[in-house]
Design an enzyme around this catalytic site. Structure first.
Site, PDB file in Angstrom:
ATOM      1  N   ASP A 118       0.835  -1.209   0.000  1.00 28.02           N
ATOM      2  CA  ASP A 118       0.000   0.000   0.000  1.00 28.02           C
ATOM      3  C   ASP A 118       0.873   1.262   0.000  1.00 28.02           C
ATOM      4  OD1 ASP A 118      -2.347   1.424  -0.012  1.00 28.02           O
ATOM      5  OD2 ASP A 118      -2.824   1.101   2.103  1.00 28.02           O
ATOM      6  N   HIS A 167       2.359   3.238  -8.989  1.00 27.58           N
ATOM      7  CA  HIS A 167       2.127   1.813  -9.280  1.00 27.58           C
ATOM      8  C   HIS A 167       3.296   1.239 -10.092  1.00 27.58           C
ATOM      9  CE1 HIS A 167      -1.744   2.247  -7.522  1.00 27.58           C
ATOM     10  NE2 HIS A 167      -2.286   2.936  -8.506  1.00 27.58           N
ATOM     11  N   LEU A 186       9.659 -21.198  -5.062  1.00 23.05           N
ATOM     12  CA  LEU A 186       8.747 -20.214  -4.463  1.00 23.05           C
ATOM     13  C   LEU A 186       7.404 -20.162  -5.197  1.00 23.05           C
ATOM     14  CD1 LEU A 186       8.403 -17.583  -2.571  1.00 23.05           C
ATOM     15  CD2 LEU A 186       9.123 -16.321  -4.603  1.00 23.05           C
TER      16      LEU A 186
HETATM   17  C1  IPE Z   1      -5.624  -2.580  -0.156  1.00 25.33           C
HETATM   18  O1  IPE Z   1      -5.239  -1.258  -0.315  1.00 25.33           O
HETATM   19  C2  IPE Z   1      -5.612  -3.274  -1.484  1.00 25.33           C
HETATM   20  C3  IPE Z   1      -4.313  -3.501  -2.091  1.00 25.33           C
HETATM   21  C4  IPE Z   1      -3.157  -3.188  -1.582  1.00 25.33           C
HETATM   22  C5  IPE Z   1      -4.342  -4.130  -3.374  1.00 25.33           C
HETATM   23  P1  IPE Z   1      -6.295  -0.083  -0.466  1.00 25.33           P
HETATM   24  O2  IPE Z   1      -5.503   1.149  -0.627  1.00 25.33           O
HETATM   25  O3  IPE Z   1      -7.276  -0.404  -1.505  1.00 25.33           O
HETATM   26  O4  IPE Z   1      -7.021  -0.122   0.943  1.00 25.33           O
HETATM   27  P2  IPE Z   1      -7.869   0.983   1.708  1.00 25.33           P
HETATM   28  O5  IPE Z   1      -8.887   1.520   0.749  1.00 25.33           O
HETATM   29  O6  IPE Z   1      -6.919   2.052   2.125  1.00 25.33           O
HETATM   30  O7  IPE Z   1      -8.456   0.269   2.875  1.00 25.33           O
HETATM   31  C1  IPE Z   2      -1.594   0.253  -3.301  1.00 18.19           C
HETATM   32  O1  IPE Z   2      -1.361   1.610  -3.334  1.00 18.19           O
HETATM   33  C2  IPE Z   2      -1.868  -0.332  -4.656  1.00 18.19           C
HETATM   34  C3  IPE Z   2      -3.271  -0.728  -4.869  1.00 18.19           C
HETATM   35  C4  IPE Z   2      -4.227  -0.660  -4.006  1.00 18.19           C
HETATM   36  C5  IPE Z   2      -3.591  -1.236  -6.175  1.00 18.19           C
HETATM   37  P1  IPE Z   2      -2.548   2.672  -3.361  1.00 18.19           P
HETATM   38  O2  IPE Z   2      -2.888   2.954  -4.785  1.00 18.19           O
HETATM   39  O3  IPE Z   2      -3.662   2.229  -2.512  1.00 18.19           O
HETATM   40  O4  IPE Z   2      -1.824   3.918  -2.722  1.00 18.19           O
HETATM   41  P2  IPE Z   2      -2.434   4.947  -1.691  1.00 18.19           P
HETATM   42  O5  IPE Z   2      -2.942   4.152  -0.530  1.00 18.19           O
HETATM   43  O6  IPE Z   2      -3.526   5.686  -2.401  1.00 18.19           O
HETATM   44  O7  IPE Z   2      -1.287   5.819  -1.316  1.00 18.19           O
HETATM   45 MG    MG Z   3      -4.067   2.454  -0.547  1.00 15.34          MG
END
Ligand code: IPE
Ligand code: IPE
Ligand code: MG
Length: 253
Positions: A33, A50, A144
């Site tokens: 995240d 990303h 793995l």
């Molecule tokens: C969780 O992250 C999903 C992934 C890392 C793929 P999100 O960014 O979607 O989660 P919330 O919305 O902060 O809970």
């Molecule tokens: C995690 O990073 C990747 C996915 C959920 C796909 P985010 O895109 O949620 O990044 P933040 O949380 O907005 O910083």
């Molecule tokens: Mg996120």
């Protein structure tokens, strides 16, 4: 606040020399995240985060393989992530192909087995094709297991499992009294995978976001403020060091 879960400054240690090779977690799961915030901090579009996050995956896969971790599950896209703006979703749906295009030969050579946990149906055809090719090409590898949670949501998974169990009862293949933990586990999308021993979440969010609610019942959790694109092998090493100091009681003494 987060320091509570750790024993030293984040990213301070390095090398895997100070890890106990007899106590490497079998299955590590990561909620990757913070990509969006990483990009925002730099005045870049979210997709730049990303893209950078994908490069971190390459490093952590390599490190997991070196450490002898058996399964690495990476939460890549949740059932709730469809709520994001379409261009971001489109970009995220292209990432598996991009990643596999550059990494599949290496993964094959390094004996990595690629798997997907999640619902394939809603994915675009180009994404399904890319992941299915990777699954097929690596299915006989016994190193793995690199498991991507893609269009995965734990509640959806449980609903699907309940439907399947109900159908089996309906067809007379299963009796209600026979339902036990194994019945539930085996009907989940994780199937024969062991439960995660260690869950890592980056970016300072302390929640599960619909990730493996059943499977994480007795996992050890490690949270870090570090955003996923800034996550390094040293952070990973540190998480495992902390894991190795934990005493897992499973309700015993
Ligand atoms: C969780 O992250 C999903 C992934 C890392 C793929 P999100 O960014 O979607 O989660 P919330 O919305 O902060 O809970
Ligand atoms: C995690 O990073 C990747 C996915 C959920 C796909 P985010 O895109 O949620 O990044 P933040 O949380 O907005 O910083
Ligand atoms: Mg996120």
């Amino acid at each position: 606040m987060l320091k509570k879960w750790t024993n030293r400054k984040e990213g301070e240690t390095n090398g895997s020399l100070d890890l106990d090779p007899r106590n490497i977690p079998n299955h590590v799961a990561i909620i990757m995240d913070g990509n969006g915030r990483w990009a925002k901090k730099r005045g870049l579009p979210r997709i730049a985060g990303h893209r950078e996050g994908m490069n971190v995956i390459k490093k952590i896969v390599k490190k997991s393989n070196q450490l002898g971790i058996r399964t690495l599950t990476l939460y890549a896209f949740s059932t709730e992530n469809w709520k994001r703006p379409k261009p971001e979703v489109d970009f995220l749906m292209r990432l598996p192909e991009r990643f596999l295009k550059s990494e599949l030969p290496k993964l094959t050579e390094e004996n990595v087995q690629v798997r997907i946990t999640g619902s394939k149906e809603a994915l675009p055809t180009h994404t399904i094709n890319a992941v299915e090719k990777a699954i097929e090409d690596t299915k006989n590898n016994d190193g793995l297991i690199l498991n991507f949670a893609l269009n995965y949501g734990s509640r959806h998974e449980m609903i699907e499992a309940m439907k399947q169990v109900y159908k089996e009862i309906d067809r007379g293949r299963l009796a209600v009294d026979e339902i036990d933990e194994k019945t539930v586990s085996s009907h989940l999308m994780t199937g024969d995978l062991s439960d995660p021993d260690l869950l890592i979440r980056t970016s300072g969010e302390i929640r599960l976001s619909n990730f493996m609610l059943w499977q994480l019942a007795y996992s050890e959790f490690w949270f870090t403020e570090t955003l996923w694109p800034d996550f390094t092998e040293n952070h990973f090493n540190e998480a495992i060091q902390v894991y190795q100091k934990r005493i897992r009681r499973y309700g015993g003494v």
